[in-house]
Motif scaffolding. Sequence first.
Motif, PDB file in Angstrom:
ATOM      1  N   ARG A   1     -13.695   3.864  -9.721  1.00 57.19           N
ATOM      2  CA  ARG A   1     -13.126   2.643  -9.234  1.00 57.19           C
ATOM      3  C   ARG A   1     -13.064   2.269  -7.892  1.00 57.19           C
TER       4      ARG A   1
ATOM      5  N   LEU B   1     -16.374   0.734  -7.367  1.00 57.77           N
ATOM      6  CA  LEU B   1     -16.460  -0.538  -7.957  1.00 57.77           C
ATOM      7  C   LEU B   1     -15.843  -1.646  -7.041  1.00 57.77           C
TER       8      LEU B   1
ATOM      9  N   THR C   1     -14.041  -4.353 -11.894  1.00 58.58           N
ATOM     10  CA  THR C   1     -13.264  -3.059 -11.548  1.00 58.58           C
ATOM     11  C   THR C   1     -12.200  -2.868 -12.355  1.00 58.58           C
TER      12      THR C   1
ATOM     13  N   GLU D   1     -12.522   5.630 -17.448  1.00 57.29           N
ATOM     14  CA  GLU D   1     -13.157   4.240 -17.595  1.00 57.29           C
ATOM     15  C   GLU D   1     -14.618   4.434 -18.068  1.00 57.29           C
ATOM     16  N   GLY D   2     -15.322   3.182 -18.443  1.00 54.05           N
ATOM     17  CA  GLY D   2     -16.622   3.066 -18.618  1.00 54.05           C
ATOM     18  C   GLY D   2     -17.143   3.401 -19.907  1.00 54.05           C
TER      19      GLY D   2
ATOM     20  N   ASP E   1     -20.823  -0.854 -13.956  1.00 54.72           N
ATOM     21  CA  ASP E   1     -20.199   0.527 -14.340  1.00 54.72           C
ATOM     22  C   ASP E   1     -20.680   1.792 -13.931  1.00 54.72           C
ATOM     23  N   TYR E   2     -22.149   1.819 -14.087  1.00 53.69           N
ATOM     24  CA  TYR E   2     -22.834   2.862 -14.006  1.00 53.69           C
ATOM     25  C   TYR E   2     -23.176   3.414 -12.584  1.00 53.69           C
TER      26      TYR E   2
ATOM     27  N   ARG F   1     -22.396  -5.650 -17.365  1.00 56.41           N
ATOM     28  CA  ARG F   1     -21.297  -4.995 -16.492  1.00 56.41           C
ATOM     29  C   ARG F   1     -21.483  -3.489 -16.727  1.00 56.41           C
TER      30      ARG F   1
END
Length: 374
Positions: free
Chosen positions: A249, A252, A303, A190-191, A232-233, A228
């Motif tokens: 996740r 988040l 998320t 992710e991210g 995320d970071y 976003r």
Amino acid sequence: MSMHQGGEKMAIAPELSIIVPVFNEAANVGPLVTLVAAALEDDAWELIFVDDNSPDGTADRVKAIAATDPRVRCIRRVGRRGLSGASIEGMLSSSARYVAVMDGDLQHDERVLVRMLALIRGQGTDLVIATRERDGNAITGLSGQRSLVSDFGRFLSRLVIKADVKDPMSGFFMVRREVVEAAAPKLATEGFKILADLLATTDRPLVIRETPYVFRERQHGESKLDARVAFDYLGFLLHHLTGRLVPVRFFLFGLVGASGVVVHLGVLKTVLAMLPAFGFDIAQTSATFVAMFSNFLLNNGLTYRDRRLVGWSLVPGFLIFALSCSVGVIANVGLARIIFSEGQQWWVAGLAGALTGAVFNYVTSGLLVWRKKS
Ligand code: GDD
Ligand code: MN
């Protein structure tokens, strides 16, 4: 050109695979291939575009080029989104000695690839980072807001990245493939912070070289990374601070949950003040629903952005979310009651219950609401 000797196309195994994650970059892929080919001339390289099924037909453009140029390939992914995941998949499809990751929007100066290749061929070098040159305080080509996020991010990254690098958020780097092969199972898909993740994940200290370049302005299309990114970071940092035990996740999801508490109290206060005739029970019930709905929308947009529900699927999605959260409340209260009756402090019981509820909601919503597409 060495690949076309005697009119016959000779297949030469590439020394370098350049991975280019792309989403809606149809206007940029053609120019990029031309520029990279001009920069790298006779080196044995290949360009691997990884497209997440862009609606603008990016994959078609790449495949049209690949049909006549064997140095170009396209990986078209469906049902998935994300810069990190796309980059990882591209790197893992390579069998070259070196792999590079580069943006597909012409913001990364392709001429730097030559310097990077020379550096990584040097004895012992594992990783070369193309570092964005600073113009005064800010990185040129990044918006003011993004620059701030980037500076703060760099400061925070010191918490989880042992190596002292100038631009851990760079999306432009070259690395020995074996380094990626070793780290891949531990990388988050992710991210967007693929380099930072690699730096925080590798077991052995890497020999790193950095080379500066000027980050160009975008000409066609638009940036996919927005506010976003900061959210995320935060998840990324917490994930590494817990020794990668807790998934990005979950954090988040937890952050969204915490925002829900604020929403809940805000609505409760408002209803009590403006509609006193409703009484506390109705006010509390409305606050619960509004908070659930806001949590649902935030989880959908942040998320689980890569698996987000759109259109009518939001309706059953919300109902299942609300239902599973209600079951989570039962688990939460049940456990807290047991712990409290065992003579524990009220806050120990409360916290244990809340945490259990959060884990329960996290697991069920991942399984039932934002299911991974197969
Ligand atoms: N396959 C795929 N899937 N590609 C994506 C996705 C995705 O979900 N999101 C973005 N990309 C591609 C874009 O098409 C582009 O080629 C590249 O990834 C970078 O995305 P941009 O949207 O142009 O990012 P940016 O210019 O705002 O951000 C820059 O700075 C970041 C750090 O501050 C980039 O250099 C990033 O790589 C870097 O992490
Ligand atoms: Mn860009």
